[in-house]
Design an enzyme around this catalytic site. Sequence first.
Site, short mmCIF file in Angstrom:
data_model
loop_
_atom_site.label_atom_id
_atom_site.label_comp_id
_atom_site.label_asym_id
_atom_site.label_seq_id
_atom_site.Cartn_x
_atom_site.Cartn_y
_atom_site.Cartn_z
N ARG A 71 0.47 -1.01 0.42
CA ARG A 71 -0.10 -0.01 0.16
C ARG A 71 1.16 0.99 0.20
NH1 ARG A 71 -1.82 -3.63 -1.00
NH2 ARG A 71 -3.73 -4.70 -0.13
N SER A 126 -11.35 -1.31 3.55
CA SER A 126 -9.48 -1.38 4.77
C SER A 126 -9.68 -0.07 4.92
CB SER A 126 -8.91 -2.12 4.31
OG SER A 126 -10.03 -3.60 4.06
N GLU A 165 -5.55 3.58 6.18
CA GLU A 165 -5.14 3.49 4.75
C GLU A 165 -5.72 5.04 3.47
OE1 GLU A 165 -6.00 0.60 1.33
OE2 GLU A 165 -5.93 -0.52 3.07
#
Length: 367
Positions: free
Chosen positions: A163, A242, A359
């Site tokens: 990520r 998420s 995130e």
Amino acid sequence: MTSLAELTTLRAGGPAARLVEATSVDELVDAVLDAQAHDDEWLVLGGGSNVLVGDAGIDGTVIRVATRGVERLPDAEGSRRPVRLRVAAGEPWDELVAHTVSQGFAGMEALSGIPGSTGAAPIQNIGAYGQELAESLVAVEILDLVTGERRRVPAPELELGYRASVIKAGAPWIVLSVDLALELHEDARSRPIAYAQLADALGVSIGERAPVAGVRSAVLRLRASKGMVLDDADPDSVSAGSFFTNPIVSASFARTLPADAPRWSMAPEPPAMAVPLGHEPVPPPEPVDAPVKLSAAWLIEHAGISRGFSLGASRAAVSKKHTLALTNRGGATAAEIAELARYIQTRVLSEFGVMLHPEPVFVGIEL
């Protein structure tokens, strides 16, 4: 003024003073350079699926990327991944995946159902069910905000990680298009399945291949069961997916956690060795303190936060289907969502000594 709550999947955020929709690369470049020159605040927005905008909104220009197009480039002869595509940044990601699967192309089938735009995919190096964009990305075309020039950046220069990318880390670039390399097998099979839950759903073993269409269908079912597919009838899908990344810690720290805490070693694969005939191979030494990935969902649940949890009368809540998703149950403010996220961080840090990192991208709001 345009409410940014209408343009984000969390349905939170204040107004934008000015909204520009760019439907071509030239319009996108011009809009960005104009906003950079004249606005104190400005924002480039794709699908709005990975962003939390503050309740004060943007006192400037929001540029919505609405470019479209999927171009097949000349195939790379002799390559194991011969299919080359160039995709406009504004192309909806899941529509792109659906297109590649319909053509029998392998490489993105496990990334089905992820909301957002294609241009945002390399910024996060999106991944799910054992696949990451990094496996298929060749290059991106970017607008360099320092020089004002357009150029193509090879994937290795993006330094893609879990990520992560140099763009997410702050490189002053706007993604204009994305180049991908995919596989095409005669039987339209997928890349090797690398995720146990997906393998079980498909009835195959880890490392085996399956029809790409079957993989996409299985992934969509799995994601829907967790509220991770946008659905107007499912309040648990009013989220940014998420909300926290899985923490990466040292192996020595991981050993201090409860034995049943899930963990996955991120040590690199040992290099291939040539062993003379008649000699026994000597295994390489184990890394002393290799990085280990933990399960953020497990940490949250075992810190005492259950599915559906909310703070008092707050309209922000943990998803009833997946503890990694924070949802807007109707009319939640960005401040309420941030407050819930901070509470979760505090509980996990207090219980396990692990700081969870969000995130989504935060604009005009902080944790």
